[in-house]
Enzyme design. Sequence first.
Site, PDB file in Angstrom:
ATOM      1  N   ALA A   1     -12.110 -36.354  -3.233  1.00 46.31           N
ATOM      2  CA  ALA A   1     -12.859 -35.159  -3.647  1.00 46.31           C
ATOM      3  C   ALA A   1     -12.196 -33.851  -3.231  1.00 46.31           C
ATOM      4  O   ALA A   1     -12.854 -32.813  -3.193  1.00 46.31           O
ATOM      5  CB  ALA A   1     -14.272 -35.217  -3.085  1.00 46.31           C
TER       6      ALA A   1
ATOM      7  N   GLY B   1     -13.859 -35.207  -8.507  1.00 47.89           N
ATOM      8  CA  GLY B   1     -14.542 -35.443  -7.236  1.00 47.89           C
ATOM      9  C   GLY B   1     -15.004 -34.157  -6.588  1.00 47.89           C
ATOM     10  O   GLY B   1     -16.138 -34.057  -6.083  1.00 47.89           O
TER      11      GLY B   1
ATOM     12  N   ASP C   1      -7.578 -42.906   3.854  1.00 45.54           N
ATOM     13  CA  ASP C   1      -6.773 -43.672   2.909  1.00 45.54           C
ATOM     14  C   ASP C   1      -7.609 -44.890   2.563  1.00 45.54           C
ATOM     15  O   ASP C   1      -7.775 -45.792   3.384  1.00 45.54           O
ATOM     16  CB  ASP C   1      -5.442 -44.089   3.538  1.00 45.54           C
ATOM     17  CG  ASP C   1      -4.551 -44.871   2.575  1.00 45.54           C
ATOM     18  OD1 ASP C   1      -5.047 -45.279   1.503  1.00 45.54           O
ATOM     19  OD2 ASP C   1      -3.365 -45.068   2.899  1.00 45.54           O
TER      20      ASP C   1
ATOM     21  N   TYR D   1      -2.127 -50.249 -15.147  1.00 47.64           N
ATOM     22  CA  TYR D   1      -3.149 -49.221 -14.939  1.00 47.64           C
ATOM     23  C   TYR D   1      -4.481 -49.645 -15.536  1.00 47.64           C
ATOM     24  O   TYR D   1      -5.538 -49.490 -14.909  1.00 47.64           O
ATOM     25  CB  TYR D   1      -2.709 -47.894 -15.549  1.00 47.64           C
ATOM     26  CG  TYR D   1      -3.794 -46.847 -15.543  1.00 47.64           C
ATOM     27  CD1 TYR D   1      -4.284 -46.333 -14.346  1.00 47.64           C
ATOM     28  CD2 TYR D   1      -4.364 -46.382 -16.736  1.00 47.64           C
ATOM     29  CE1 TYR D   1      -5.300 -45.382 -14.325  1.00 47.64           C
ATOM     30  CE2 TYR D   1      -5.376 -45.441 -16.733  1.00 47.64           C
ATOM     31  CZ  TYR D   1      -5.846 -44.943 -15.522  1.00 47.64           C
ATOM     32  OH  TYR D   1      -6.858 -44.008 -15.508  1.00 47.64           O
TER      33      TYR D   1
ATOM     34  N   LYS E   1      -7.895 -49.994 -13.467  1.00 49.10           N
ATOM     35  CA  LYS E   1      -9.058 -49.153 -13.778  1.00 49.10           C
ATOM     36  C   LYS E   1     -10.248 -50.015 -14.183  1.00 49.10           C
ATOM     37  O   LYS E   1     -11.393 -49.749 -13.798  1.00 49.10           O
ATOM     38  CB  LYS E   1      -8.697 -48.163 -14.884  1.00 49.10           C
ATOM     39  CG  LYS E   1      -9.567 -46.911 -14.889  1.00 49.10           C
ATOM     40  CD  LYS E   1      -9.356 -46.084 -13.635  1.00 49.10           C
ATOM     41  CE  LYS E   1     -10.346 -44.918 -13.595  1.00 49.10           C
ATOM     42  NZ  LYS E   1     -10.261 -44.166 -12.332  1.00 49.10           N
TER      43      LYS E   1
END
Length: 425
Positions: free
Chosen positions: A14, A19, A70, A164, A168
Amino acid sequence: MGKLAGRTVFITGASRGIGKAIALKVGKDGGNVVIAAKTAVPHPKLPGTIYSAAKEVEAAGGKCLPCVVDIRNEDSIHEAVEQAVKTFGGIDILVNNASAISLTGTLDTPMKKFDLMFGVNVRGTYATTQACLPYLIKGTNPHVLNISPPLNMQPHWFKNHVAYTMAKYGMSMCVLGMAEELKVHGIAVNALWPRTAISTAAMKMLGGDEALKQCRNSEIMADAAYTIFSGDSRSRTGKFLIDEFVLKETGMTNFDQYAECPGSQLMPDFFLNEEDIVGLQSASGDAAEASSGSSASSSSSSSSSGGSAFSTSGPVADIFSKVQANITPDLVESTKAVYLFELTGDHPGTWYADLKNGAGAVGEGAPTSCTPDVTMRMTSKNFVAMFTGKLSSTSAFMTGKLKITGNMGLAMKLERLMKKLRSKL
């Protein structure tokens, strides 16, 4: 007092983008925000840190706890969760926003990048949800919101960037499973995805300033998230929600306020079917392609009378003839790239544009004296639409109409190059 006043929202990634926009929306409503992200010191290319974002949240009226996290490291996550609970007394909402992206094919995706995407997108989402879960169970109107797409299994969403897409979709699969698992606790688990591309730092890196003009800003995602959080967590769970449709449920009909460039055609986001985006961007629809084909045909007939330097004729050859005529030393110096185009469809063939060596050159086939920096594969119809301004290369790539291999940074230059040449084509 707002609907989120006094409630605590834990948001990963964020410090910027979507975010951060959600964090600010929560702050304006009087909520508590936990910013869990890696950026503690300014990045040379990306704006914002967890501390600058926290100051903005507090200036907006909320309370904020910035945590260096992390999310590939569960100890780091648990430490942030413990700090959040100690500071605010609990966690009511979790937003799994952090994500890693590499739009590359199998041969061009090193395992280090593969592991990064799965570590952040899938493992990070799972681990953060797991760590927050004991407190969400006790929370007020608890929600988990993953910023991830509908599970669209059409092959073209996989073929150009399978790693990817899998990563996702892993976030989205968490929604499917956890929504059913956590229903007994009254925890809503949903996904939220934008109907159009959003003007984030990642989008700027992908398509440059021109691409941003076809985007909406991140506030539309923040407003949609707020609408979701304001609803009863027991009434909607396990859903794949689209920002615009969520806001339409509230009665909103005009979305111009979110456009980065009002009046511009909007670029559809990844993983959405054509029927989801009809009317948003004519450049990616069949009607636009048919239009580009007919205009290209008329262009072909008018220019072919002047003769062609190539062995083949047609709209593709015409475009390369005009590109050749407009190559300048400055163009070569500013581009420094060799592009290879592998075309299928009505006018199939291989072409190249050497805008790197000597005075520059274009031609049929592959270049014999140099290696292409970028290879682009598409139909000849889409190629003509791109070079005549009816289809942006970024939009073509995002909708699966263009496959790119090689140097993505140099691929982005092509959009700017085409814009310079369009008035002459």
